[in-house]
Design an enzyme around this catalytic site. Sequence first.
Site, PDB file in Angstrom:
ATOM      1  N   GLU A 107       0.819  -1.216   0.000  1.00  0.00           N
ATOM      2  CA  GLU A 107       0.000   0.000   0.000  1.00  0.00           C
ATOM      3  C   GLU A 107       0.852   1.265   0.000  1.00  0.00           C
ATOM      4  O   GLU A 107       0.463   2.274  -0.591  1.00  0.00           O
ATOM      5  CB  GLU A 107      -0.967   0.002   1.183  1.00  0.00           C
ATOM      6  CG  GLU A 107      -2.178  -0.918   1.006  1.00  0.00           C
ATOM      7  CD  GLU A 107      -1.869  -2.385   1.208  1.00  0.00           C
ATOM      8  OE1 GLU A 107      -0.769  -2.704   1.719  1.00  0.00           O
ATOM      9  OE2 GLU A 107      -2.716  -3.226   0.860  1.00  0.00           O
ATOM     10  N   HIS A 115     -11.350  -4.659   8.582  1.00  0.00           N
ATOM     11  CA  HIS A 115     -11.861  -4.492   7.211  1.00  0.00           C
ATOM     12  C   HIS A 115     -13.225  -3.809   7.195  1.00  0.00           C
ATOM     13  O   HIS A 115     -14.016  -4.023   6.271  1.00  0.00           O
ATOM     14  CB  HIS A 115     -12.029  -5.857   6.518  1.00  0.00           C
ATOM     15  CG  HIS A 115     -10.755  -6.558   6.177  1.00  0.00           C
ATOM     16  ND1 HIS A 115      -9.961  -7.158   7.116  1.00  0.00           N
ATOM     17  CD2 HIS A 115     -10.136  -6.762   4.986  1.00  0.00           C
ATOM     18  CE1 HIS A 115      -8.910  -7.727   6.514  1.00  0.00           C
ATOM     19  NE2 HIS A 115      -8.999  -7.490   5.227  1.00  0.00           N
TER      20      HIS A 115
HETATM   21  C1  LIG Z   1      -2.485  -4.572   4.095  1.00  0.00           C
HETATM   22  C2  LIG Z   1      -3.392  -5.468   3.334  1.00  0.00           C
HETATM   23  N1  LIG Z   1      -3.469  -5.340   1.994  1.00  0.00           N
HETATM   24  C3  LIG Z   1      -4.292  -6.122   1.280  1.00  0.00           C
HETATM   25  C4  LIG Z   1      -5.077  -7.052   1.892  1.00  0.00           C
HETATM   26  C5  LIG Z   1      -6.049  -7.901   1.096  1.00  0.00           C
HETATM   27  N2  LIG Z   1      -5.539  -9.262   1.019  1.00  0.00           N
HETATM   28  C6  LIG Z   1      -5.907 -10.195   1.903  1.00  0.00           C
HETATM   29  S1  LIG Z   1      -5.117 -11.627   1.670  1.00  0.00           S
HETATM   30  C7  LIG Z   1      -4.284 -11.025   0.344  1.00  0.00           C
HETATM   31  C8  LIG Z   1      -3.330 -11.884  -0.403  1.00  0.00           C
HETATM   32  C9  LIG Z   1      -2.254 -12.400   0.462  1.00  0.00           C
HETATM   33  O1  LIG Z   1      -1.374 -13.179  -0.268  1.00  0.00           O
HETATM   34  P1  LIG Z   1      -0.284 -14.052   0.451  1.00  0.00           P
HETATM   35  O2  LIG Z   1       0.458 -13.215   1.421  1.00  0.00           O
HETATM   36  O3  LIG Z   1       0.497 -14.740  -0.588  1.00  0.00           O
HETATM   37  O4  LIG Z   1      -1.139 -15.082   1.311  1.00  0.00           O
HETATM   38  P2  LIG Z   1      -2.130 -16.236   0.765  1.00  0.00           P
HETATM   39  O5  LIG Z   1      -3.484 -15.638   0.692  1.00  0.00           O
HETATM   40  O6  LIG Z   1      -1.646 -16.690  -0.537  1.00  0.00           O
HETATM   41  O7  LIG Z   1      -2.067 -17.292   1.822  1.00  0.00           O
HETATM   42  C10 LIG Z   1      -4.634  -9.703   0.112  1.00  0.00           C
HETATM   43  C11 LIG Z   1      -4.121  -8.866  -0.977  1.00  0.00           C
HETATM   44  C12 LIG Z   1      -4.997  -7.144   3.297  1.00  0.00           C
HETATM   45  N3  LIG Z   1      -5.768  -7.979   3.972  1.00  0.00           N
HETATM   46  N4  LIG Z   1      -4.133  -6.357   3.990  1.00  0.00           N
END
Ligand SMILES: Cc1ncc(C[n+]2csc(CCOP(=O)(O)OP(=O)(O)O)c2C)c(N)n1
Lengths: 326, 323
Positions: B60, B129
């Site tokens: 972000e 959220h």
């Molecule tokens: C600061 C923040 N940015 C965006 C999100 C939205 N979001 C939730 S999970 C996710 C993807 C996370 O990917 P990864 O770290 O690879 O974990 P995975 O879901 O693959 O286990 C996103 C973008 C969030 N929750 N927090």
Amino acid sequence: MKISNDLVVGMYQKMLKIRKFETKAMNLFAEGKIPGFVHLYLGEEAVATGACANLNDDDYITSTHRGHGHIIAKGGDLKYMMAELFGKETGYCKGKGGSMHIADATKGILGANGIVGAGHNIAVGAGLAAQYRGSQQVCVCFFGDGSTNQSTFHEGLNLASIWKLPVVFVCENNGYGISLSQEKHQNITDISMRAVSYNIPGVTVDGNDVFAVYEAVNEAVSRARKGQGPTLIECKTYRHRGHFEGDPTTYRSTEEVEQWKKKDPIPRIEKYMVDNKVLRDDEIKALHDEIEKQVEEATKFALDSKDPDVASAVEDVYTDIVEEAR
Amino acid sequence: MRKMTYAQGIKEGMRIKMLENPDVFIFGEDVGQFGGCFGVTAGMYDEFGEKRIRDTPISEGAIIGAAVGSAAAGLRPIAELMFIDFTTVGMDQLVNQAAKMRYMFGGKITLPMVVRLPAGAGVRAAAQHSQSLEAWLTHVPGLKVVYPSSPQDAIGMMMTAIDDDNPVMFIEHKVLYGLTGEVEDEVKPIPFGKANIKKEGNDVTIVTYGKQVYDALKAAETLAKDDIDVEVIDLRSLYPLDKETVFKSIEKTHKVVLVSEETKRGAFTGELAAMIAEECFFECDAPITRVGALNCPIPFSPVLEDYVIPGEKEIVEAVKSLF
Ligand SMILES: Cc1ncc(C[n+]2csc(CCOP(=O)(O)OP(=O)(O)O)c2C)c(N)n1
Ligand SMILES: [Mg+2]
């Protein structure tokens, strides 16, 4: 490394617990019984299990939005977890947290987290507390590939490295952050190579092989307990489901999913156990039944539990102040 | 007239400006082929291509920072944060950079950027959220803050936001994305700082914005049965603010209830109350009254969440307390 049969069976039970709990959560969500967002750990069971098998109750973990597996592996109770998914008063967080925010302080679980990347620095703090007290505790920080693009990843690993903190950074590289493949979100394939920047050990292991995860984390934990500082361990794995339940998953091919399902960690450990005469087929079957029963009991517990009293909404904001409700 | 959803309205506003000006482009997490977490940019990747609809890593700070830098360098970026809650992760870039660059540099730099911010509770997304953080943003000089409530406003205000030469925080309520409404065939930009009187009335003024506009309108219907004639004002834009419409209404009704979904302590409605007390006090014949969420994080459990955030019931009670 010789892994005892007891440990093999213990890890297998944990993995099966995660598999069955998550499958149940998936079905309950589909039936509209669980509100909110649910991110399932199906397919990644070997990572949390192999890592937490090295930990004691008083060791810490930080978790993520995809946290159910970490919590079960660290000894969380299925009943309180399921009740939390339903938002019931008997849930781990009295219904205030839900799927994304389960914590159990008595088991060193510093919480599942809805903010991607938040755990890196919290883990550093837990490691600092252990070092400060001179205890032998360690903290395992679980995080996804996507989170390694947050500034917190760099901040956390750097600080842990200069202060030689007892933190084990366990990256669950499942190849995606929501719809974005690793190839599109970073210019490297092995996240472990980032360890070079901090002059700490970095290894990549097959995250669907519970023994490989166990061994890598075992070495890292013993280094951490000896005051030799943090390690970065990357576990390559895959989530069987979409990012969250309801995700149409249009960004990955069926072939890719099928390829990975062939590497499913659970049949793999079952085959190992049968081949090495750790358990017989009928014993495996009995474990399936037993854990299935535990999950059903947890679900019944959740369904039978009451919704929280609305006045509780304003409790737990502070230790000492409770404002008036409506 | 045609019908579209609030989400489609936001998209339509962006499309119109993107077709008009090649310097307008979009980036954020999963905004590309995936179409955005709430589907707002669905189809735009196919229409505009990957140069102008860009997926970013989960960073972000980089999202907001790249908006600042590319705007300073002459483009007109639209940055999407998946949830307004994630402004916290990029707050330096927003508060110390975007909001202050023009001023610190003596007016020599212009930042025509839009940050899209899905906000609000009601979808069982729990404490990290579901927040309403508009007061943080309106507190910072240098940011404009707008909050459309209908598909029509979404289009017109998005067009204005993109044309604006200042950083515009474009707040969208998640619960409204699926809301359908009538939209004029020929859309026009809606200037900021112009409130919208959603319902005229003589007995009491409700000032609100975003999703609470609908709760206020429902409350007005209920209160009509008790012969209380409510005027409902949708501010639409929190800064700049249409004081005139608010004061004029209070001069007519002499009573005002300020409604938002924010945690009540430190809410933007507090600023509104102070402004009315300072500048319109003698027109009020009852206490300036506020409706907001309880002073706690947004809980997950549906019964708790529904209790914490205000709705029609709380608005009706607040209005009745004035009579
Ligand atoms: C600061 C923040 N940015 C965006 C999100 C939205 N979001 C939730 S999970 C996710 C993807 C996370 O990917 P990864 O770290 O690879 O974990 P995975 O879901 O693959 O286990 C996103 C973008 C969030 N929750 N927090
Ligand atoms: Mg991932």
